[in-house]
Design a protein around this motif. Structure first.
Motif, PDB file in Angstrom:
ATOM      1  N   TYR A   4      43.176  21.644  63.672  1.00  7.37           N
ATOM      2  CA  TYR A   4      44.427  20.985  63.933  1.00  7.37           C
ATOM      3  C   TYR A   4      44.559  19.528  62.346  1.00  7.37           C
ATOM      4  N   PHE A  48      50.885  19.020  65.045  1.00  2.00           N
ATOM      5  CA  PHE A  48      49.501  19.286  65.714  1.00  2.00           C
ATOM      6  C   PHE A  48      48.826  18.428  66.384  1.00  2.00           C
ATOM      7  N   MET A  51      48.641  19.130  69.592  1.00  2.00           N
ATOM      8  CA  MET A  51      47.926  20.377  69.749  1.00  2.00           C
ATOM      9  C   MET A  51      46.693  20.310  69.657  1.00  2.00           C
ATOM     10  N   LYS A  54      46.105  18.333  73.353  1.00  2.00           N
ATOM     11  CA  LYS A  54      45.780  19.625  74.236  1.00  2.00           C
ATOM     12  C   LYS A  54      47.385  18.915  74.860  1.00  2.00           C
ATOM     13  N   ASP A  56      51.387  19.482  75.428  1.00  2.00           N
ATOM     14  CA  ASP A  56      52.932  20.468  75.645  1.00  2.00           C
ATOM     15  C   ASP A  56      53.485  19.974  74.844  1.00  2.00           C
ATOM     16  N   LEU A 113      43.276  32.584  66.089  1.00  2.00           N
ATOM     17  CA  LEU A 113      43.800  32.190  67.191  1.00  2.00           C
ATOM     18  C   LEU A 113      43.766  32.926  68.836  1.00  2.00           C
ATOM     19  N   ASN A 115      44.591  31.727  71.552  1.00  5.48           N
ATOM     20  CA  ASN A 115      44.906  31.131  72.662  1.00  5.48           C
ATOM     21  C   ASN A 115      46.333  31.146  72.030  1.00  5.48           C
ATOM     22  N   LYS A 117      50.330  30.354  73.076  1.00  4.88           N
ATOM     23  CA  LYS A 117      50.979  29.611  72.787  1.00  4.88           C
ATOM     24  C   LYS A 117      51.120  28.938  71.314  1.00  4.88           C
ATOM     25  N   GLN A 118      49.508  28.525  70.568  1.00  4.12           N
ATOM     26  CA  GLN A 118      48.946  27.642  69.596  1.00  4.12           C
ATOM     27  C   GLN A 118      49.394  28.790  68.551  1.00  4.12           C
ATOM     28  N   LYS A 119      48.980  30.612  69.075  1.00  9.75           N
ATOM     29  CA  LYS A 119      48.967  31.194  68.016  1.00  9.75           C
ATOM     30  C   LYS A 119      50.642  31.038  67.507  1.00  9.75           C
TER      31      LYS A 119
END
Length: 155
Positions: A4, A48, A51, A54, A56, A113, A115, A117-119
């Motif tokens: 990040y 980023f 992210m 953490k 949303d 990744l 996760n 959602k992160q992906k």
């Protein structure tokens, strides 16, 4: 430096690069495009940053400004007033390479990744970098042949 932080660094550098291009542009349409791209890099930076914290986020906030068509119409109207040199073309081609590198970085990191959602966010930003690349390619085509330039159907 984690992924990040590195992504934030890339986006900050991209913003500075586009602000520099906007400052150097003599054409009002080009100035608007580069300012828009710089603003997009700020959005990516904030994604980023969120992210990393953490927090949303909404992917809709990442979509490229829909004013692109208006900007290219402006370029078309001003094509008789365009002046540039070979160094400017190189500058724009360097920006295209930067966008390609950014895309590749985000796509590669997305694959690493776990996760989902992160992906998805990394892949979405990667797609945005391709949009930026396409805009820059249109600018190069416009600058190299302003009299014959017609924006691609995508724009």
């Amino acid at each position: 430096m984690n992924v990040y932080e590195y992504a934030m660094k890339v986006e900050k550098e991209g913003e500075a690069y586009y602000r520099e291009m906007a400052a150097a542009a003599t054409n009002a349409g080009l100035k608007r495009i580069f300012t828009m791209l710089a603003d997009e890099e700020v959005k990516h930076y904030n994604v980023f940053k969120n992210m990393m914290k953490k927090e949303d986020m909404d992917l809709e906030e990442l979509d490229l400004i829909t004013d692109t068509q208006t900007i290219f119409q402006t370029l078309n109207e001003e094509k008789d007033n365009v002046t540039f040199d070979a160094d400017q073309i190189k500058f724009y081609k360097d920006a295209i390479a930067r966008e390609e590198d950014s895309h590749d970085f985000y796509a590669e990191k997305a694959a690493e990744l776990d996760n989902e959602k992160q992906k998805k966010i990394f892949l979405h930003v990667a797609k945005e970098e391709i949009k930026h690349k396409q805009i820059l390619e249109e600018i190069v085509a416009f600058l190299e042949e302003p009299a014959d330039w017609v924006a691609s159907a995508e724009f």
